[in-house]
Design a protein around this motif. Structure first.
Motif, mmCIF file in Angstrom:
data_model
loop_
_atom_site.group_PDB
_atom_site.id
_atom_site.type_symbol
_atom_site.label_atom_id
_atom_site.label_comp_id
_atom_site.label_asym_id
_atom_site.label_seq_id
_atom_site.Cartn_x
_atom_site.Cartn_y
_atom_site.Cartn_z
ATOM 1 N N ILE A 186 -5.648 2.129 0.543
ATOM 2 C CA ILE A 186 -6.748 1.248 1.786
ATOM 3 C C ILE A 186 -7.355 2.424 2.501
ATOM 4 O O ILE A 186 -7.130 3.338 3.053
ATOM 5 C CB ILE A 186 -5.842 0.546 2.644
ATOM 6 C CG1 ILE A 186 -4.699 -0.389 1.941
ATOM 7 C CG2 ILE A 186 -6.721 0.060 3.782
ATOM 8 C CD1 ILE A 186 -3.730 -1.207 3.055
ATOM 9 N N ASP A 203 -5.592 -0.604 -9.160
ATOM 10 C CA ASP A 203 -5.018 -1.662 -8.237
ATOM 11 C C ASP A 203 -5.310 -1.324 -6.753
ATOM 12 O O ASP A 203 -4.725 -0.182 -6.318
ATOM 13 C CB ASP A 203 -3.475 -1.546 -8.545
ATOM 14 C CG ASP A 203 -2.735 -2.711 -7.538
ATOM 15 O OD1 ASP A 203 -3.312 -3.328 -6.633
ATOM 16 O OD2 ASP A 203 -1.719 -2.712 -7.648
ATOM 17 N N ALA A 222 0.737 -1.115 -0.017
ATOM 18 C CA ALA A 222 0.122 0.066 0.110
ATOM 19 C C ALA A 222 0.743 1.150 0.225
ATOM 20 O O ALA A 222 1.939 1.193 0.660
ATOM 21 C CB ALA A 222 -0.888 0.004 1.098
ATOM 22 N N ASN A 228 -4.950 -2.374 -4.101
ATOM 23 C CA ASN A 228 -4.118 -3.043 -2.978
ATOM 24 C C ASN A 228 -3.093 -1.584 -2.579
ATOM 25 O O ASN A 228 -2.342 -1.676 -1.855
ATOM 26 C CB ASN A 228 -3.032 -4.000 -3.452
ATOM 27 C CG ASN A 228 -4.067 -5.260 -3.002
ATOM 28 O OD1 ASN A 228 -5.315 -5.210 -2.567
ATOM 29 N ND2 ASN A 228 -3.458 -6.392 -3.185
ATOM 30 N N LYS A 229 -3.140 -0.666 -3.603
ATOM 31 C CA LYS A 229 -2.160 0.515 -3.403
ATOM 32 C C LYS A 229 -2.932 1.315 -2.545
ATOM 33 O O LYS A 229 -2.075 2.274 -1.940
ATOM 34 C CB LYS A 229 -1.897 1.125 -4.943
ATOM 35 C CG LYS A 229 -1.180 0.112 -5.835
ATOM 36 C CD LYS A 229 0.262 -0.024 -5.441
ATOM 37 C CE LYS A 229 1.106 -0.724 -6.406
ATOM 38 N NZ LYS A 229 2.690 -0.992 -6.028
ATOM 39 N N ASN A 273 -9.374 -8.740 -0.634
ATOM 40 C CA ASN A 273 -9.964 -7.581 -1.125
ATOM 41 C C ASN A 273 -11.459 -7.313 -0.504
ATOM 42 O O ASN A 273 -12.548 -7.435 -1.289
ATOM 43 C CB ASN A 273 -9.975 -7.309 -2.261
ATOM 44 C CG ASN A 273 -8.561 -6.763 -2.839
ATOM 45 O OD1 ASN A 273 -7.964 -7.815 -3.756
ATOM 46 N ND2 ASN A 273 -8.022 -5.916 -2.642
ATOM 47 N N ARG A 310 -7.356 -7.966 4.312
ATOM 48 C CA ARG A 310 -7.879 -7.071 3.304
ATOM 49 C C ARG A 310 -7.052 -7.056 1.892
ATOM 50 O O ARG A 310 -7.601 -7.073 0.934
ATOM 51 C CB ARG A 310 -7.930 -5.557 4.054
ATOM 52 C CG ARG A 310 -8.637 -4.619 2.845
ATOM 53 C CD ARG A 310 -7.908 -3.989 1.822
ATOM 54 N NE ARG A 310 -8.503 -3.064 1.087
ATOM 55 C CZ ARG A 310 -7.999 -2.318 0.152
ATOM 56 N NH1 ARG A 310 -6.412 -2.589 -0.020
ATOM 57 N NH2 ARG A 310 -8.542 -1.540 -0.572
ATOM 58 N N GLN A 311 -5.703 -7.213 2.227
ATOM 59 C CA GLN A 311 -4.901 -7.058 0.968
ATOM 60 C C GLN A 311 -5.165 -8.302 0.226
ATOM 61 O O GLN A 311 -4.834 -8.592 -0.972
ATOM 62 C CB GLN A 311 -3.372 -6.876 1.855
ATOM 63 C CG GLN A 311 -3.245 -5.330 1.915
ATOM 64 C CD GLN A 311 -3.374 -4.583 0.882
ATOM 65 O OE1 GLN A 311 -4.431 -3.984 0.691
ATOM 66 N NE2 GLN A 311 -2.102 -3.865 0.341
ATOM 67 N N LYS A 312 -5.132 -9.664 1.237
ATOM 68 C CA LYS A 312 -5.170 -10.942 0.184
ATOM 69 C C LYS A 312 -6.532 -10.979 -0.312
ATOM 70 O O LYS A 312 -6.575 -11.540 -1.637
ATOM 71 C CB LYS A 312 -4.847 -11.790 1.216
ATOM 72 C CG LYS A 312 -5.121 -13.350 0.883
ATOM 73 C CD LYS A 312 -4.004 -13.997 -0.027
ATOM 74 C CE LYS A 312 -4.153 -15.501 -0.110
ATOM 75 N NZ LYS A 312 -2.957 -15.718 -0.891
#
Length: 304
Positions: free
Chosen positions: A140, A135, A38, A137-138, A234, A230-232
């Motif tokens: 949050i 993207d 992030a 994941n960049k 979404n 969250r990152q894994k």
């Protein structure tokens, strides 16, 4: 400065007492997110704890905070109208302990509590499309709720209901609930039918962590897990920090009028600083003398 103004300022600065674990947890969320790719975090919250967030997370100086409270600011520099200081937003570029550069944004919020949620999601969605090529994941989104507000205000259901719809999704939000168990003055059994204030999470089958605010290491661990999830995957993740509010909602609110038994316990309950300090002293991590020296140095810094 009158005694009233002194008391008001003290209440604003200590407004987070009982849920102080929120601050190291928020710091952990940013560090964990940065480690997982992030580059930006957008934060939405009501007024409770905002001054702590501005100083400890966004690195706003104590001088700026105190100067604003004294209204001793250059109107040509600070064109922000007459709103109170714990509604203000801020942007900051910081460097994490691991050396990552991240951009932080705190969305201004004029007391309408959860109304900031859709504004925040719109900001994050627009940035994810125009700046990060979708993207998610960049960037949050982190939304901070009160326990009564998240269960009682319909905007939260609307946001949850739309959170996975194409054209609206932001890749999952981190929801942090500052749960003081009384909202404003009502016990939770008097203001909702569900057991948990976070039962809204069932709409999207989102994971929820219920964690004791008096255990800062557990709160930090839950936050790290939430960011990883969250990152894994979404998806939205909820962290319900169960604590208390030592003082009233504002200088005109006396919680002992409405919760006399609860606040009799709270009055006798040691705050998290005392509890965690005892733990550190017992483990020989720090001595009482060292802690007293640090406390006195910090108080002198504030006084100066």
């Amino acid at each position: 400065t009158t005694p009233f103004h002194v008391e008001r300022r003290q209440r604003m600065m200590r407004a987070l007492e009982g849920l102080e674990s929120f601050i190291p947890a928020l710091d952990a969320a940013i560090r964990q997110g940065a480690d997982l790719g992030a580059e930006e975090f957008v934060l939405g919250m009501a007024h409770r704890g905002r001054l702590n967030v501005l100083v400890n997370i966004f690195e706003k100086s104590y001088e700026d905070v105190f100067t604003e409270f004294e209204d001793d600011v250059d109107s040509d520099v600070f064109k922000r109208g007459g709103d109170v200081k714990y509604h203000l937003g801020k942007s900051a570029d910081i460097v994490t302990e691991n050396g990552q550069n991240v951009h932080l944004s705190l969305v201004p919020n004029p007391s309408h509590l959860e109304a900031v949620g859709p504004v925040l999601q719109g900001i994050v969605y627009a940035k994810s499309v125009t700046k990060y090529n979708q993207d998610t994941n960049k960037i949050i989104p982190i939304i901070v709720h009160g326990d009564a507000a998240i269960s009682g205000q319909g905007v939260n259901y609307e946001l949850s209901n739309m959170s996975k719809i194409k054209g609206y999704t932001t890749g999952g939000s981190i929801h942090i609930v500052l749960n003081n168990q009384v909202g404003f003055t009502a016990n939770y059994k008097e203001c909702r039918s569900s057991i948990y204030s976070t039962d809204l999470a069932k709409v999207t089958e989102s994971p929820v962590f219920h964690v004791n605010a008096d255990d800062p290491e557990a709160v930090v661990h839950a936050m790290q897990l939430a960011v990883k999830i969250r990152q894994k995957f979404n998806i939205d993740v909820y962290i319900d920090i169960l604590g208390y509010r030592r003082y009233g909602h504002n200088e005109g609110d006396e919680p002992r009028f409405t919760q006399p038994l609860l606040y009799d316990h709270i009055k006798k309950h040691k705050n998290i600083y005392e509890l965690f300090l005892a733990q550190l002293v017992n483990s020989n991590t720090i001595t009482k003398e060292e802690s007293l020296e640090r406390t006195n140095t910090f108080k002198k810094t504030l006084q100066d």
